[in-house]
Design an enzyme around this catalytic site. Structure first.
Site, PDB file in Angstrom:
ATOM      1  CE1 TYR A 159      -3.454   2.823   0.430  1.00  0.00           C
ATOM      2  CE2 TYR A 159      -2.167   3.415   2.369  1.00  0.00           C
ATOM      3  CZ  TYR A 159      -3.152   3.717   1.451  1.00  0.00           C
ATOM      4  OH  TYR A 159      -3.823   4.921   1.524  1.00  0.00           O
ATOM      5  CE  LYS A 163      -2.669   6.847  -1.782  1.00  0.00           C
ATOM      6  NZ  LYS A 163      -3.894   7.096  -2.585  1.00  0.00           N
TER       7      LYS A 163
HETATM    8  N1  LIG Z   1      -8.731   6.546   5.023  1.00  0.00           N
HETATM    9  C1  LIG Z   1      -7.601   7.134   5.361  1.00  0.00           C
HETATM   10  O1  LIG Z   1      -7.256   7.245   6.548  1.00  0.00           O
HETATM   11  C2  LIG Z   1      -6.708   7.709   4.301  1.00  0.00           C
HETATM   12  C3  LIG Z   1      -5.575   8.416   4.705  1.00  0.00           C
HETATM   13  C4  LIG Z   1      -4.737   8.948   3.735  1.00  0.00           C
HETATM   14  C5  LIG Z   1      -5.037   8.802   2.387  1.00  0.00           C
HETATM   15  N2  LIG Z   1      -6.125   8.098   2.002  1.00  0.00           N
HETATM   16  C6  LIG Z   1      -6.396   7.995   0.572  1.00  0.00           C
HETATM   17  O2  LIG Z   1      -7.659   8.570   0.311  1.00  0.00           O
HETATM   18  C7  LIG Z   1      -8.282   7.926  -0.785  1.00  0.00           C
HETATM   19  C8  LIG Z   1      -9.685   7.503  -0.392  1.00  0.00           C
HETATM   20  O3  LIG Z   1      -9.573   6.610   0.697  1.00  0.00           O
HETATM   21  P1  LIG Z   1     -10.853   6.155   1.524  1.00  0.00           P
HETATM   22  O4  LIG Z   1     -10.418   5.946   2.920  1.00  0.00           O
HETATM   23  O5  LIG Z   1     -11.996   7.034   1.224  1.00  0.00           O
HETATM   24  O6  LIG Z   1     -11.060   4.721   0.878  1.00  0.00           O
HETATM   25  P2  LIG Z   1     -12.388   4.036   0.340  1.00  0.00           P
HETATM   26  O7  LIG Z   1     -12.057   2.622   0.095  1.00  0.00           O
HETATM   27  O8  LIG Z   1     -13.530   4.343   1.238  1.00  0.00           O
HETATM   28  O9  LIG Z   1     -12.626   4.803  -1.032  1.00  0.00           O
HETATM   29  C9  LIG Z   1     -11.961   4.474  -2.199  1.00  0.00           C
HETATM   30  C10 LIG Z   1     -12.958   4.492  -3.337  1.00  0.00           C
HETATM   31  O10 LIG Z   1     -12.264   4.139  -4.523  1.00  0.00           O
HETATM   32  C11 LIG Z   1     -13.060   3.236  -5.245  1.00  0.00           C
HETATM   33  N3  LIG Z   1     -12.244   2.366  -6.067  1.00  0.00           N
HETATM   34  C12 LIG Z   1     -11.430   1.370  -5.659  1.00  0.00           C
HETATM   35  N4  LIG Z   1     -10.889   0.756  -6.710  1.00  0.00           N
HETATM   36  C13 LIG Z   1     -11.372   1.378  -7.812  1.00  0.00           C
HETATM   37  C14 LIG Z   1     -11.185   1.201  -9.192  1.00  0.00           C
HETATM   38  N5  LIG Z   1     -10.418   0.209  -9.669  1.00  0.00           N
HETATM   39  N6  LIG Z   1     -11.841   2.028 -10.038  1.00  0.00           N
HETATM   40  C15 LIG Z   1     -12.649   3.000  -9.578  1.00  0.00           C
HETATM   41  N7  LIG Z   1     -12.876   3.210  -8.281  1.00  0.00           N
HETATM   42  C16 LIG Z   1     -12.246   2.412  -7.407  1.00  0.00           C
HETATM   43  C17 LIG Z   1     -13.810   2.423  -4.200  1.00  0.00           C
HETATM   44  O11 LIG Z   1     -14.972   1.808  -4.736  1.00  0.00           O
HETATM   45  C18 LIG Z   1     -14.093   3.473  -3.146  1.00  0.00           C
HETATM   46  O12 LIG Z   1     -15.346   4.058  -3.349  1.00  0.00           O
HETATM   47  C19 LIG Z   1      -7.383   6.760  -1.180  1.00  0.00           C
HETATM   48  O13 LIG Z   1      -6.642   7.117  -2.304  1.00  0.00           O
HETATM   49  C20 LIG Z   1      -6.478   6.582   0.035  1.00  0.00           C
HETATM   50  O14 LIG Z   1      -5.235   6.075  -0.336  1.00  0.00           O
HETATM   51  C21 LIG Z   1      -6.989   7.563   2.926  1.00  0.00           C
HETATM   52  C1  LIG Z   2      -2.476  -2.675  17.335  1.00  0.00           C
HETATM   53  C2  LIG Z   2      -3.947  -2.419  17.400  1.00  0.00           C
HETATM   54  C3  LIG Z   2      -4.330  -2.285  18.844  1.00  0.00           C
HETATM   55  O1  LIG Z   2      -5.561  -1.736  19.142  1.00  0.00           O
HETATM   56  C4  LIG Z   2      -4.331  -1.181  16.648  1.00  0.00           C
HETATM   57  C5  LIG Z   2      -4.246  -1.374  15.152  1.00  0.00           C
HETATM   58  C6  LIG Z   2      -4.707  -0.116  14.491  1.00  0.00           C
HETATM   59  C7  LIG Z   2      -4.438  -0.112  12.990  1.00  0.00           C
HETATM   60  C8  LIG Z   2      -5.440  -1.003  12.319  1.00  0.00           C
HETATM   61  C9  LIG Z   2      -4.477   1.323  12.477  1.00  0.00           C
HETATM   62  C10 LIG Z   2      -3.414   2.180  13.195  1.00  0.00           C
HETATM   63  C11 LIG Z   2      -3.006   3.264  12.224  1.00  0.00           C
HETATM   64  C12 LIG Z   2      -3.926   3.105  11.048  1.00  0.00           C
HETATM   65  C13 LIG Z   2      -3.460   3.666   9.695  1.00  0.00           C
HETATM   66  C14 LIG Z   2      -3.169   5.157   9.749  1.00  0.00           C
HETATM   67  O2  LIG Z   2      -4.184   5.865  10.438  1.00  0.00           O
HETATM   68  C15 LIG Z   2      -2.977   5.780   8.432  1.00  0.00           C
HETATM   69  C16 LIG Z   2      -3.384   5.212   7.284  1.00  0.00           C
HETATM   70  C17 LIG Z   2      -3.062   5.911   6.032  1.00  0.00           C
HETATM   71  C18 LIG Z   2      -4.071   5.752   4.952  1.00  0.00           C
HETATM   72  O3  LIG Z   2      -3.535   6.147   3.722  1.00  0.00           O
HETATM   73  C19 LIG Z   2      -4.704   4.395   4.880  1.00  0.00           C
HETATM   74  C20 LIG Z   2      -5.126   3.860   6.217  1.00  0.00           C
HETATM   75  C21 LIG Z   2      -3.995   3.868   7.233  1.00  0.00           C
HETATM   76  C22 LIG Z   2      -2.899   2.901   6.745  1.00  0.00           C
HETATM   77  C23 LIG Z   2      -4.537   3.424   8.621  1.00  0.00           C
HETATM   78  C24 LIG Z   2      -4.973   1.937   8.606  1.00  0.00           C
HETATM   79  C25 LIG Z   2      -5.301   1.374   9.985  1.00  0.00           C
HETATM   80  C26 LIG Z   2      -4.158   1.589  10.996  1.00  0.00           C
HETATM   81  C27 LIG Z   2      -2.934   0.808  10.572  1.00  0.00           C
END
Ligand SMILES: NC(=O)c1ccc[n+]([C@@H]2O[C@H](COP(=O)([O-])OP(=O)(O)OC[C@H]3O[C@@H](n4cnc5c(N)ncnc54)[C@H](O)[C@@H]3O)[C@@H](O)[C@H]2O)c1
Ligand SMILES: C[C@@H](CO)CCC[C@@H](C)[C@H]1CC[C@H]2[C@@H]3[C@H](O)C=C4C[C@@H](O)CC[C@]4(C)[C@H]3CC[C@]12C
Length: 368
Positions: A159, A163
């Site tokens: 992952y 990214k």
């Molecule tokens: N959730 C977090 O904490 C977090 C933190 C930092 C960055 N991000 C980034 O933010 C973005 C959104 O993350 P999220 O948490 O909303 O995830 P999410 O899984 O809820 O949303 C991702 C969306 O992308 C769509 N998708 C996946 N594969 C696809 C494909 N092949 N074609 C078209 N659509 C597709 C999914 O259906 C979904 O609706 C991602 O790029 C993720 O890397 C998320």
């Molecule tokens: C060891 C467990 C005891 O309770 C806790 C495990 C928690 C993990 C599942 C999550 C801790 C940190 C999270 C990640 C972080 O917040 C940032 C992220 C970046 C984003 O791009 C995708 C999601 C994630 C990797 C997020 C996923 C869940 C954790 C690893």
């Protein structure tokens, strides 16, 4: 709210617009981008909630499509002024193969870039991640760092690797000539751990707590800070960047911005308790109840079980060596780059973000 005095002329495309962040971006655009004429929402899975948006003044076009399919992406991008590329496979639990993660996150992003170039779209905003920087494989802390803080960004997990590669593609594409001869302007936003309405992992912890009689057990020392940011503020940052990129192309093009707000610095578990506590859960222990080596062992065991069970079922627990390392490594940001470059101020205060999230956990409980 849309101001009818301004001409509605712009076409935006949001990839991944039905995901956790994507839905907030979509709703924020409809509320806060008065120049919007058409909003295209491109996602592999379209949500039923899109229907309610179709009755407003902006034309909402739902497109079921796959970012790995170049022709589908090109058709969706054609004629759009701005693309917000948030679609991605967020998998740190081993649910999908590394190849699929790469295909969606890297090849999918390349397809979006090529579509912009071929069809003449000039502004591309990419949702990157803090994980592009760290925590790294050495587990070195990143303590309240900013976009210029030196840090050894070395990854092995699919992952963060995907990214990082995708972000590089987007930044390198800045300045490429698009159809019509003008330059492409790109930038990348790097959220830390996003929380708020729709955050699935928060819900998972809530249900785990309910199953354990209203308790969660501390596993990570309270001193390990984990960066978090409210989804509404992340969405707001995307909307602002999209708006300002045209006017400040020279300054913002090719730049990265951490997504931040006034959410407090806390450990991952203590932060979650800000919401789960008011929902009736208790975090047991002021210090981790298990020695760290035992957690490492359990995480490794989970990996082994995942591999052994793979032919029969998908075993993808929250705890694995990677998630443990992320949760157990300090990674927080402290920056004002977004304010300096495009006037970003968080739209939601910490109190409001907290209240909204608590309300969502409480109401989501009934629907789970
Ligand atoms: N959730 C977090 O904490 C977090 C933190 C930092 C960055 N991000 C980034 O933010 C973005 C959104 O993350 P999220 O948490 O909303 O995830 P999410 O899984 O809820 O949303 C991702 C969306 O992308 C769509 N998708 C996946 N594969 C696809 C494909 N092949 N074609 C078209 N659509 C597709 C999914 O259906 C979904 O609706 C991602 O790029 C993720 O890397 C998320
Ligand atoms: C060891 C467990 C005891 O309770 C806790 C495990 C928690 C993990 C599942 C999550 C801790 C940190 C999270 C990640 C972080 O917040 C940032 C992220 C970046 C984003 O791009 C995708 C999601 C994630 C990797 C997020 C996923 C869940 C954790 C690893």
């Amino acid at each position: 709210m849309a101001n009818s005095a301004q001409t509605q002329e712009l076409v935006y495309l949001v990839t991944g617009g039905c995901g956790f962040l994507g839905e907030h971006v979509v709703r924020m655009l409809l509320q806060r981008e008065p120049r919007l004429r058409e909003l295209r929402i491109f996602d592999l899975h379209l949500g039923p909630w899109l229907e309610e948006l179709k009755t407003g003044p902006v034309q909402v076009t739902a497109i079921q499509g796959d970012v790995t399919q170049a022709h589908e992406v090109a058709a969706a991008v054609a004629g759009a002024h701005v693309v917000i590329h948030t679609a991605g496979l967020v998998d740190v639990f081993g649910k999908t193969s590394p190849e699929t993660i790469h295909e969606v996150n890297v090849q999918g992003t390349q397809n979006v870039i090529e579509a912009c170039v071929q069809t003449g779209t000039r502004f591309l905003i990419y949702t990157s991640s803090m994980e592009v920087v760290g925590p790294n494989i050495k587990g070195q802390p990143f303590y309240r760092g900013n976009e210029n803080t030196p840090y050894e960004a070395v990854h092995r997990h699919p992952y963060p690797c995907s990214k990082a590669l995708a972000e590089r593609l987007v930044l390198e594409a800045n300045g490429r000539e698009v159809l019509g001869g003008l330059p492409l302007v790109t930038c990348a936003l790097r959220p830390t751990g996003i929380y708020g309405e729709g955050h699935q992992i928060m819900k998972d912890f809530y249900h785990q707590g309910l199953r354990l009689g209203g308790r969660l057990f501390r596993a990570i020392p309270a001193s390990v800070e984990h960066g978090r940011v409210y989804v509404g503020n992340v969405a707001w940052m995307h909307v602002l960047v999209a708006r300002e990129l045209e006017h400040r192309a020279a300054l913002m093009g090719g730049q990265v911005y951490f997504c931040y707000d006034n959410s407090p610095y806390k450990s991952y578990e203590d932060f979650n308790m800000e919401f789960l506590g008011p929902c009736g859960l208790r975090l047991v222990g002021t210090r981790p109840l298990m020695p760290y080596w035992l957690l490492v062992l359990l995480a490794a065991l989970n990996t082994l079980l995942q591999w052994l069970l793979r032919p029969l079922l998908l075993y993808a627990p929250l705890l694995n060596p990677y998630t443990l390392a992320v949760a157990n490594t300090t990674f927080t940001v402290s920056t004002d780059k977004a304010r300096r470059h495009f006037g970003y101020e968080p739209l939601f205060s910490w109190e409001e973000s907290r209240t909204r999230t608590i309300h969502w956990v409480q109401t989501a409980e009934g629907s789970a």
